[in-house]
Design a protein around this motif. Sequence first.
Motif, short mmCIF file in Angstrom:
data_model
loop_
_atom_site.label_atom_id
_atom_site.label_comp_id
_atom_site.label_asym_id
_atom_site.label_seq_id
_atom_site.Cartn_x
_atom_site.Cartn_y
_atom_site.Cartn_z
N VAL A 29 -13.50 5.30 -6.75
CA VAL A 29 -12.45 4.29 -6.74
C VAL A 29 -12.25 3.71 -8.13
CG1 VAL A 29 -11.81 2.00 -5.87
CG2 VAL A 29 -12.73 3.71 -4.30
N LEU A 30 -13.35 3.29 -8.76
CA LEU A 30 -13.24 2.67 -10.08
C LEU A 30 -12.80 3.66 -11.15
CD1 LEU A 30 -16.32 0.27 -10.01
CD2 LEU A 30 -13.91 -0.26 -9.57
N SER A 31 -13.18 4.91 -11.00
CA SER A 31 -12.73 5.93 -11.95
C SER A 31 -11.22 6.13 -11.83
CB SER A 31 -13.46 7.25 -11.67
OG SER A 31 -12.99 8.28 -12.52
N ASP A 47 2.93 -0.83 -9.26
CA ASP A 47 3.89 -0.35 -10.27
C ASP A 47 3.79 -1.10 -11.60
OD1 ASP A 47 5.00 -2.77 -9.56
OD2 ASP A 47 6.70 -1.90 -8.48
N ASP A 48 3.02 -2.17 -11.68
CA ASP A 48 2.82 -2.85 -12.96
C ASP A 48 1.46 -2.48 -13.58
OD1 ASP A 48 1.29 -4.10 -11.08
OD2 ASP A 48 1.93 -6.14 -11.56
N ASN A 49 0.91 -1.39 -13.09
CA ASN A 49 -0.37 -0.87 -13.58
C ASN A 49 -1.53 -1.81 -13.29
OD1 ASN A 49 -1.70 1.39 -14.73
ND2 ASN A 49 -2.00 0.26 -16.64
N ILE A 50 -1.47 -2.49 -12.18
CA ILE A 50 -2.60 -3.29 -11.69
C ILE A 50 -3.17 -2.56 -10.47
CG2 ILE A 50 -3.25 -5.43 -10.52
CD1 ILE A 50 -1.39 -6.92 -12.37
N GLY A 51 -4.47 -2.39 -10.45
CA GLY A 51 -5.12 -1.74 -9.33
C GLY A 51 -5.21 -2.68 -8.13
N TYR A 52 -5.11 -2.11 -6.95
CA TYR A 52 -5.19 -2.91 -5.72
C TYR A 52 -6.18 -2.25 -4.77
CZ TYR A 52 -3.83 -5.07 -1.26
OH TYR A 52 -3.84 -5.72 -0.06
N ILE A 53 -7.19 -3.03 -4.34
CA ILE A 53 -8.17 -2.56 -3.35
C ILE A 53 -8.12 -3.51 -2.17
CG2 ILE A 53 -10.61 -2.18 -2.84
CD1 ILE A 53 -11.08 -1.68 -5.80
N TYR A 54 -8.00 -2.95 -0.97
CA TYR A 54 -8.13 -3.79 0.23
C TYR A 54 -9.44 -3.44 0.93
CZ TYR A 54 -7.54 -6.19 4.60
OH TYR A 54 -7.75 -7.03 5.67
N TYR A 91 -6.94 1.83 -1.43
CA TYR A 91 -6.62 1.46 -2.80
C TYR A 91 -5.48 2.27 -3.36
CZ TYR A 91 -9.49 5.57 -4.04
OH TYR A 91 -10.00 6.85 -4.16
N ARG A 92 -4.82 1.68 -4.36
CA ARG A 92 -3.74 2.36 -5.07
C ARG A 92 -3.48 1.62 -6.38
NH1 ARG A 92 2.16 2.12 -3.03
NH2 ARG A 92 2.33 2.87 -5.19
N ILE A 93 -2.61 2.19 -7.21
CA ILE A 93 -2.17 1.55 -8.44
C ILE A 93 -0.76 1.01 -8.21
CG2 ILE A 93 -1.64 1.85 -10.89
CD1 ILE A 93 -3.70 4.13 -10.95
N LEU A 125 0.82 -1.21 0.00
CA LEU A 125 0.00 0.00 0.00
C LEU A 125 0.86 1.26 0.00
CD1 LEU A 125 -2.96 -0.78 2.46
CD2 LEU A 125 -3.13 -0.25 0.02
N GLY A 126 2.04 1.18 0.62
CA GLY A 126 2.89 2.36 0.72
C GLY A 126 2.29 3.40 1.66
N ASN A 127 2.73 4.64 1.50
CA ASN A 127 2.25 5.72 2.36
C ASN A 127 1.26 6.64 1.66
OD1 ASN A 127 3.95 4.97 4.56
ND2 ASN A 127 5.69 5.95 3.50
N ASP A 128 1.09 6.45 0.36
CA ASP A 128 0.27 7.39 -0.41
C ASP A 128 -1.01 6.75 -0.95
OD1 ASP A 128 1.58 5.74 -2.13
OD2 ASP A 128 2.10 7.30 -3.59
N TYR A 129 -1.44 5.65 -0.32
CA TYR A 129 -2.68 5.01 -0.77
C TYR A 129 -3.88 5.91 -0.47
CZ TYR A 129 -3.35 3.63 4.14
OH TYR A 129 -3.50 3.65 5.51
N LYS A 130 -4.95 5.65 -1.17
CA LYS A 130 -6.17 6.43 -1.00
C LYS A 130 -7.19 5.66 -0.15
CE LYS A 130 -5.64 9.02 -5.30
NZ LYS A 130 -5.48 10.33 -4.62
N ILE A 131 -8.10 6.38 0.46
CA ILE A 131 -9.13 5.79 1.32
C ILE A 131 -10.50 6.28 0.86
CG2 ILE A 131 -10.03 5.56 3.66
CD1 ILE A 131 -7.22 6.14 4.70
N ALA A 132 -11.42 5.35 0.66
CA ALA A 132 -12.81 5.69 0.32
C ALA A 132 -13.71 4.78 1.15
CB ALA A 132 -13.08 5.50 -1.17
N GLY A 133 -14.25 5.31 2.23
CA GLY A 133 -15.05 4.48 3.13
C GLY A 133 -14.19 3.39 3.75
N SER A 134 -14.60 2.14 3.58
CA SER A 134 -13.85 1.01 4.13
C SER A 134 -12.79 0.48 3.16
CB SER A 134 -14.81 -0.13 4.48
OG SER A 134 -15.53 -0.55 3.33
N LEU A 135 -12.63 1.13 2.02
CA LEU A 135 -11.69 0.67 1.00
C LEU A 135 -10.39 1.45 1.04
CD1 LEU A 135 -14.18 0.39 -2.01
CD2 LEU A 135 -13.64 -1.34 -0.28
#
Length: 359
Positions: free
Chosen positions: A187-189, A164-171, A160-162, A148-158
């Motif tokens: 998030v999806l946008s 480095d291989d351009n795959i999205g990751y949501i926890y 998420y970040r991109i 996740l690193g330090n710059d991940y985003k938060i939307a409600g309980s999610l």
Amino acid sequence: MEGNTNTNNGNKGAWQRMTSTFHAVTLLPLFLFAPLLFLVSCVDEEEYPDTPSGNFEALWRIIDEHYCFFDVKEKEYGLDWNEVYRRYKPQFNPNMTENQEFEVLANMISELRDGHVNLYSTFDVGRNWSWHEDFPQNFSEALQRIYLGNDYKIAGSLRYRILDDNIGYIYCGSFQSSIGASNLDNVLSYLAPCNALIIDIRDNGGGQLTAAEQLASRFTNEETLVGYLQHKTGKAHNDFSAMKEQRLKPASGLRWQKRVAVLTNRSVYSAANEFVKYMRCFPNVITVGDKTGGGAGMPFSSELPKGWGVRFSACPMYDRNHQTTEFGIEPDHQVGIAASDELQGIDTIIEFARKKLVE
């Protein structure tokens, strides 16, 4: 799994007439945003005194008449609820302390090996967590912080970040709170430029079915049969209604059209287990990790003469092939975190999913 049903005699001194309220429609064809409706029936129960033996008789009977997984538990590991009665009855006597009484009652319900079965007092909660405690964790918060690193985003309980291989990751670590439509749209946008998506629900112990539905509805373009539900109709162990379809409708907001990997472990339970069941119905989704913990019953609540609460599975749910998921769902790709990888800061499950998504 929230949306539990409830009975309460409102009287600490006796086990009296019960009102059995079953959660009827959140998993039926309307499924996503239907109002909560309830089927109500009155059940006459024998009165029991507020004594150790009386509380034992009351607890054993309410489970006997309303629990929904006796048949599958008998087939899986030989559960005999009548034998449990004979074995536990002699353990209760008038001289027991309150703590001793609670402990023996909690031990009795743990014979069901069901994470949805709980006994509640003011000083403790009886529970059985063997569905995940007896297995490898296959999840590390320390490793996740690396991804996740330090710059991940938060939307409600999610979270998420991109990657480095351009795959999205949501926890998504919990379904305790609903996930807003605007949250999911944003998030999806943000992840739209990604080539594929990982949804990590490891250690998600469940919560609201509607939250699981809200997230899953972003991955289908048509109404989809995802499973079946039954209700208890009588006191016998096999008294159930006919199976009713669970159908998931696509969300009206943004929907994901590319490949998806859902990451699972044994701590995925209840509503999270249902989420996995839904996602496996979609052609562009794979599941990676360990078998889920299960928990495929809608809960039912009641109260003992002493005032202690009891909650347990009463409405069984099945996958679209009419198979129970009470004991968990096997992943498409069984993968565990290798100790050697973990020492190097590598999550084996995430890395396997990344490779599969670009094949």
